[in-house]
Design an enzyme around this catalytic site. Structure first.
Site, short mmCIF file in Angstrom:
data_model
loop_
_atom_site.label_atom_id
_atom_site.label_comp_id
_atom_site.label_asym_id
_atom_site.label_seq_id
_atom_site.Cartn_x
_atom_site.Cartn_y
_atom_site.Cartn_z
N ASP A 1 -1.10 -6.41 -0.22
CA ASP A 1 -1.47 -5.53 1.16
C ASP A 1 -2.57 -5.39 1.30
OD1 ASP A 1 0.77 -5.01 2.81
OD2 ASP A 1 1.07 -3.09 1.85
N GLU B 1 -1.20 -5.32 9.15
CA GLU B 1 -0.41 -4.55 10.21
C GLU B 1 -0.87 -4.73 11.38
OE1 GLU B 1 0.29 -0.60 9.13
OE2 GLU B 1 1.19 -0.77 7.29
N ASP C 1 0.75 -1.03 -0.12
CA ASP C 1 -0.02 -0.02 0.04
C ASP C 1 0.87 1.38 0.17
OD1 ASP C 1 1.05 -0.34 2.67
OD2 ASP C 1 -1.15 0.06 3.64
N SER C 2 2.16 0.96 0.20
CA SER C 2 3.35 2.25 -0.55
C SER C 2 2.94 2.84 -1.70
CB SER C 2 4.58 1.71 -0.20
OG SER C 2 4.68 0.54 -0.80
N GLU D 1 9.51 -3.57 10.55
CA GLU D 1 9.81 -2.36 9.80
C GLU D 1 10.31 -1.51 11.00
OE1 GLU D 1 7.15 -0.66 7.14
OE2 GLU D 1 8.03 1.34 7.02
N LYS E 1 -0.92 -9.47 3.58
CA LYS E 1 -0.08 -8.73 4.71
C LYS E 1 -0.99 -7.87 5.27
CE LYS E 1 3.37 -5.70 3.79
NZ LYS E 1 2.99 -4.55 4.57
O1 KIV Z 1 3.48 -1.25 1.53
C1 KIV Z 1 4.66 -1.45 1.52
O2 KIV Z 1 5.39 -1.12 0.62
C2 KIV Z 1 5.09 -2.10 2.84
C3 KIV Z 1 6.65 -1.92 2.86
C4 KIV Z 1 7.25 -0.79 3.40
C5 KIV Z 1 7.27 -3.19 3.64
O3 KIV Z 1 4.58 -2.31 3.68
#
Ligand code: KIV
Length: 265
Positions: free
Chosen positions: A84, A115, A45-46, A182, A113
């Site tokens: 994500d 959080e 989600d970056s 992280e 993934k």
């Molecule tokens: O969203 C992302 O790219 C991430 C990385 C910073 C690990 O979670």
């Protein structure tokens, strides 16, 4: 080219073969990463920051994640695709299942993934029970940036460090197949990596983890502001972007990246 699986990632940990991970959000870059045998491609989600230009990942939606994962998955022959779950997409077990299904069925992800520590036990248990491989993201959790008040190293306080280790263990017990750390001090990252059977991937967590991940735009030196734990692998490259990715893979495998200067104490 054989596809990376959850089992292979576990074997790599046991054999001390460092796992390489990079983000990608479209077919062109994903194909390049796949050809350089990056083990895991994270559709992170970056993308809210490096693709959409926002200040955080908070505005990213499920539709955004499905769209980008869908552009990455068809071109990958080797890399495992990790998608994500974005902010607020897993506030209940029902939502976690529904949205993980979207990432896997519509997007083509092979792992999701999320959080959070102990509060995610129910979600991880439920996802796992339904055959969804999960990566738990601990340490700095960017989706909580407004609650945290910024992006900081996590786990310097001994109580927080102890809780992070406990969380990692209970999430593994709940069925997590991988843990991502992280921005945590190297000593804590090492402790967690040694305590877990599942692979631990670091970003800003030293070279002691079982593998490394970076945001692609950071390691190509084209993001607005790359974090101190990242490295520009493109500048000085004679083989362009493919060469930069190859150099990253070699640096992770040989433990040359990250250096001490790119790690936190
Ligand atoms: O969203 C992302 O790219 C991430 C990385 C910073 C690990 O979670």
């Amino acid at each position: 080219m054989s596809k990376i699986t959850v089992r292979k990632l576990r074997n790599m940990k046991q054999e001390g073969d460092k796992i390489t991970m990079l983000t990608a959000y479209d077919a062109s870059f994903a194909q390049m990463l796949d050809q350089q045998k990056v083990d895991v491609i994270l559709v992170g989600d970056s993308l809210g920051m490096v693709i959409q230009g926002h200040e955080s990942t908070v505005s990213v939606t499920m539709d955004d994640m499905v769209y980008h994962t869908k552009t990455v998955s068809p071109v990958c022959r080797h890399s495992l695709i990790l998608g994500d779950l974005p902010f607020m997409s897993y506030t209940s077990k029902v939502d976690a299942i529904k949205n993980a299904a979207r990432l896997m069925q519509e997007g083509g992800a092979q792992m999701v993934k999320l959080e959070g520590g102990e509060p995610q036990i129910e979600n991880v248990t439920e996802l796992s029970r339904h055959g969804v491989p999960v990566c738990a993201h601990l340490g700095l959790q960017p989706q909580s940036v407004h609650k945290l008040g910024g992006y900081f190293v996590q786990g310097r306080d001994p109580k927080v460090a102890e809780k992070m280790l406990d969380d990692a263990l209970v999430l593994q017990d709940a069925g997590a197949d991988m843990v991502l750390l992280e921005c945590v001090p190297v000593a804590l990252a090492e402790k967690i990596t040694k305590a877990l059977d599942v692979p631990v991937i670091g970003i800003g967590a030293g070279n002691v983890c079982d593998g490394q991940v970076l945001v692609l735009q950071d390691m190509l030196g084209i993001s607005k502001k790359a974090p101190s734990f990242s490295q520009d692998f493109l500048t000085g490259q004679t083989e362009g972007i493919s060469g930069a990715v190859k150099a990253y893979v070699e640096a992770v495998k040989s433990k040359a990246f990250p250096s001490e200067a790119q790690s936190f104490v």
